[in-house]
Design a protein around this motif. Structure first.
Motif, short mmCIF file in Angstrom:
data_model
loop_
_atom_site.label_atom_id
_atom_site.label_comp_id
_atom_site.label_asym_id
_atom_site.label_seq_id
_atom_site.Cartn_x
_atom_site.Cartn_y
_atom_site.Cartn_z
N LEU A 187 1.35 -1.42 -0.04
CA LEU A 187 -0.05 0.00 -0.12
C LEU A 187 0.65 1.23 -0.18
CD1 LEU A 187 -3.20 0.77 0.08
CD2 LEU A 187 -2.31 1.10 2.63
N TYR A 234 1.09 4.59 -3.25
CA TYR A 234 0.78 5.58 -2.85
C TYR A 234 2.12 6.38 -2.82
CZ TYR A 234 -4.10 5.63 -2.29
OH TYR A 234 -5.33 5.30 -2.74
N ILE A 238 -5.73 1.09 -2.05
CA ILE A 238 -5.21 1.37 -3.57
C ILE A 238 -5.65 2.16 -4.04
CG2 ILE A 238 -3.50 0.65 -5.47
CD1 ILE A 238 -1.61 -1.04 -3.91
N TRP A 261 -7.12 6.10 -5.51
CA TRP A 261 -6.44 6.78 -5.95
C TRP A 261 -6.48 6.08 -7.60
CZ3 TRP A 261 -1.00 9.98 -5.48
CH2 TRP A 261 -2.31 11.17 -4.59
N HIS A 262 -6.18 4.56 -7.71
CA HIS A 262 -5.66 4.08 -9.12
C HIS A 262 -7.58 4.25 -9.74
CE1 HIS A 262 -4.80 0.65 -10.99
NE2 HIS A 262 -6.51 0.21 -11.24
N ALA A 312 0.95 10.67 -17.33
CA ALA A 312 0.80 10.95 -16.52
C ALA A 312 0.15 9.75 -15.93
CB ALA A 312 0.86 12.06 -16.09
N CYS A 313 -1.45 10.49 -16.23
CA CYS A 313 -2.69 9.44 -15.07
C CYS A 313 -2.33 8.11 -15.87
CB CYS A 313 -3.66 10.04 -15.29
SG CYS A 313 -3.70 11.76 -14.86
N MET A 360 0.38 6.26 -13.80
CA MET A 360 -0.22 6.45 -12.60
C MET A 360 -1.09 4.98 -12.04
SD MET A 360 -0.55 10.19 -11.27
CE MET A 360 -1.09 9.45 -9.72
N TRP A 418 1.05 1.73 -12.60
CA TRP A 418 1.77 2.10 -11.60
C TRP A 418 1.14 0.91 -10.07
CZ3 TRP A 418 6.70 0.99 -9.04
CH2 TRP A 418 6.41 1.87 -8.00
N SER A 419 0.09 0.97 -9.35
CA SER A 419 -0.38 1.13 -8.70
C SER A 419 -1.24 -0.32 -9.20
CB SER A 419 -1.71 2.56 -8.25
OG SER A 419 -2.84 2.36 -9.44
N VAL A 463 1.46 -3.03 -8.36
CA VAL A 463 1.65 -3.66 -7.04
C VAL A 463 0.70 -3.79 -6.78
CG1 VAL A 463 2.18 -1.85 -5.01
CG2 VAL A 463 3.04 -1.08 -7.09
N ALA A 494 0.66 -7.19 -7.52
CA ALA A 494 1.25 -8.36 -6.67
C ALA A 494 1.34 -8.73 -5.45
CB ALA A 494 3.08 -7.25 -6.93
#
Lengths: 62, 405, 232
Positions: A7, A11, C44, C47-48, C90-91, C94, C97-98, C101, C104
């Motif tokens: 997490l 972020y 997450i 924002w994701h 950019a978005c 993001m 990336w999120s 993660v 994973a």
């Protein structure tokens, strides 16, 4: 890795990316404006906004 | 009245930051030679490249022999008859010999000829079987100029010949020879357009054009060219030329094959196939990965043609430029057969065919992406391969499917 | 130095994002710990999902800009093309990336090469990266603008495909949160935080697009001034 570590990584990565992107955009904008102001002062001209690629046609036509 | 062979009608072309040709019109009839002169940047090369279908137009039409070959709506139709073209850049494949280059040009015209007398005229017959990369700058220019003249030299029927600065880099004797040949080709009935500043060429002109006004001229020379060719039929020309280019340069060996073998070696180094006998999908992935890699490297002939704008010369002649599709499919099948033997210890013809198809379709997709950026000033620097990861998805689906067979 | 509208909107977007983050960690309820391998990582998505939503808005701007340049030669269209590709990159990064993660943590793998939704979204982000890097590698001119706007137009075909993919080919990735069916609905508090996130990201991206368009305007003005200095 622990659940919360994932997490945090997610972020932190997004915040870092967002900060870099925003800082780049804003500083580029301010930097350009400063250069333009300096050049306009040295050339002693008023600013004109036009696209050199799109507007050449009009210039040639005149 | 003489037939209009080349017509540019109301052509507007933009290049870089501006409009180079604005509502420009030009008609060149059989037996005419138009010389375009004027300052640098006036648009002489743009006229030649537009007439050769290389530049997209904002508006207007270009006709060869009365038929539209390209227009402002984006249509790009194969020219009805072959034409001669020499651009400012030589557009030559460096690893070809002079003879191979001339035979390719002649085969596009559906003819065959002996190039030796012509090469003797320009004093390069001793270099006939040398690679173009080994020639001097002036000798390369002679080959490029002759490539533009040959379609007229081998045809008794009127042809269009477009030459952009043909004199640049040529010695005085060669320019004299060129002037004499231009007179003879014009008198045979060909329509010639030349962009040049060289006053020695001006005597060939029937019209002098500075891109705004045209002036008539009457050349005195009445010699006529004697055609030097025999008819010959060719089929699958782009495939055959692609094969020849591939085998004479071995470019596919050094790019596609090497990458595929490296991938196979890497996979072998991380896993022993004998310990993975239950992992069917992984083993099938290992088997089909080299074929996929071969395709991702791209069409090897495209790579050769991309040097020195050679691809532009081919694009002007035909919408389909030489390719290595057949070679890609064959290589994909061979590498898959080898990989099957290593990873699966068996041979299945269906999987081998799938491997060939993977290489073929992947290299076609990569070539399509590369062709899409060919118009850019620095097309090699454009990161187009960033889009290739999308090909992993269909490859993965094929691997799943093959593992279930 | 004067304050510009784009920068004010950007600031508002930032404040909204920080509020979303605070609410996501301190107020939004936790998910059922039995339903997920990594229940904490689920946060997450506050924002994701808004980042992916903002990326789609940017790709829409890219498409409109590309079309305006390609068919109308509109200078505004080219500015929108540049702003849309930069904001989309950019978005998109993001969201990717999120998502990686979270993948994973939850699936044990950051990417699933057989999931159409992930792959088409990944390709859209790569397309934006190609447009941003490619544009920097070429001199500005009608050839480069035409070529890149063609890719902008082609790329937008992927947007409806990605949306359809979320409904038809759901392999691992959860179904759509925005415009999904009843099963995909989330609890009221979670939805509220998500909505604040979406509004904040939308505000942020509008700010970025405005600032980016201003930069393009400045660059073109600078180009003209340089030419004047060169005496052309």
């Amino acid at each position: 890795m622990e659940d919360k570590t994932y997490l945090s990584i997610a972020y932190l990565g997004m915040i870092f990316g967002l900060a870099i992107w925003t800082w780049t955009v804003v500083s580029r904008s301010r930097n350009l404006e400063q250069r333009i102001n300096a050049m306009e002062q040295s050339l002693n001209i008023k600013s004109v906004d036009s696209d050199s690629v799109a507007s050449v046609n009009d210039t040639n036509d005149n | 009245m003489a037939e209009a062979l080349l017509e540019l009608d109301g052509v507007t072309v933009r290049r870089g930051m501006g409009v180079v040709l604005n509502n420009f019109s030009l008609t060149v009839k059989s037996g005419e030679c138009v010389i375009l002169y004027g300052e640098n940047g006036a648009g002489k090369s743009t006229v030649i490249e537009t007439a050769a279908r290389l530049l997209p137009m904002e508006s207007g039409t270009v006709r060869h022999h009365g038929k539209i070959v390209c227009d402002g709506d984006g249509r790009r139709i194969n020219p009805p008859k072959p034409f001669g073209l020499t651009l400012q850049s030589n557009c030559l494949v460096q690893s070809q010999t002079i003879e191979q280059r001339f035979q390719d040009v002649v085969s596009l015209c559906g003819k065959s000829f002996d190039s030796k007398p012509l090469l003797e005229d320009y004093k390069i017959s001793n270099r006939r079987n040398d690679k173009i990369a080994h020639l001097s700058g002036g000798q390369m220019r002679k080959v490029a100029v002759l490539s533009g003249l040959i379609p007229g030299m081998v045809s008794a029927e009127p042809r269009i010949i477009l030459l952009d600065e043909p004199d640049s880099g040529l010695d005085d004797t060669s320019v004299e020879m060129l002037v004499s040949h231009l007179h003879m080709l014009r008198n045979l009935g060909h329509a010639i357009v030349i962009a040049s500043h060289d006053k020695r060429l001006f005597e060939c002109a029937t019209t002098m054009h500075d891109l705004s006004t045209a002036q008539s001229n009457r050349p005195e020379n009445t010699d006529t060219w004697t055609v030097i060719s025999k008819d010959k039929k060719y089929s699958l020309l782009n495939t055959k030329i692609g094969w020849k280019l591939n085998f004479s340069t071995l470019v596919s060996l050094q790019r596609n094959w090497l990458a595929a073998l490296l991938v196979m070696g890497t996979l072998l180094s991380i896993a022993d196939p004998l310990t993975l006998t239950d992992e069917e999908i992984i083993l099938m992935g290992f088997t089909l990965a080299p074929a996929f890699t071969m395709g991702l490297i791209g069409d090897s002939v495209f790579k050769i043609l991309a040097e020195h704008r050679a691809i532009d010369w081919w694009r002007s002649q035909h919408n389909t430029v030489p390719h290595s599709y057949a070679e890609s499919a064959l290589s994909g099948m061979i590498i898959t057969a080898i990989a099957m033997q290593i990873f699966l210890q068996s041979v299945d013809l269906r999987i081998i065919i799938v491997g060939g198809l993977i290489t073929l379709f992947t290299s076609i997709a990569v070539r399509f992406l590369q062709m899409s950026t060919i118009r850019l000033a620095r097309s090699n620097a454009v990161f187009i391969r960033l889009l290739t990861p999308i090909l992993i998805l269909p490859w993965g689906i094929v691997v799943d499917y093959c593992a279930a067979l | 130095m004067r304050v510009r509208a784009g920068e004010v909107v950007l600031g508002l977007g930032f404040i909204g994002l920080m509020i979303t983050l605070f609410l996501a960690f301190n107020w939004a309820p936790s998910v059922n710990i039995n339903a997920f391998q990594a229940p904490e990582s689920q946060r997450i998505f506050y924002w994701h999902v808004p980042a992916a939503w903002a990326a789609f808005i940017a790709f829409a701007v890219l498409f409109v800009g590309s079309a305006l340049w390609f068919f109308k030669r509109s200078p505004l269209g080219w500015k929108l093309h540049i702003a849309g590709s930069e904001a989309g990159l950019a978005c998109g990064l993001m969201a990717v990336w999120s998502g990686c993660v979270w993948g994973a943590a939850e699936w044990g793998t950051p990417w699933d090469w057989e999931d159409w939704r992930l792959n088409t979204f990944g390709l859209l982000t790569l397309l934006a990266l190609f447009l941003v890097l490619g544009r920097q590698s070429q001199p500005d001119g009608v050839e480069s603008r035409d070529t890149f706007s063609t890719f902008g137009l082609y790329g937008f075909v992927l947007v409806p495909l990605t949306y359809v993919a979320t409904r038809i080919w759901v392999i691992r990735h959860p179904g759509p949160v925005i415009g999904g069916d009843e099963e995909s609905s989330i609890s009221g508090d979670m939805a509220l935080v998500l909505m604040i996130g979406a509004i904040s990201f939308t505000t942020l991206i509008v700010g970025h697009i405005l600032t980016s368009m201003e930069i393009t305007k400045f660059e073109q003005r600078l180009e003209r001034l340089q030419k004047e200095l060169d005496g052309e």
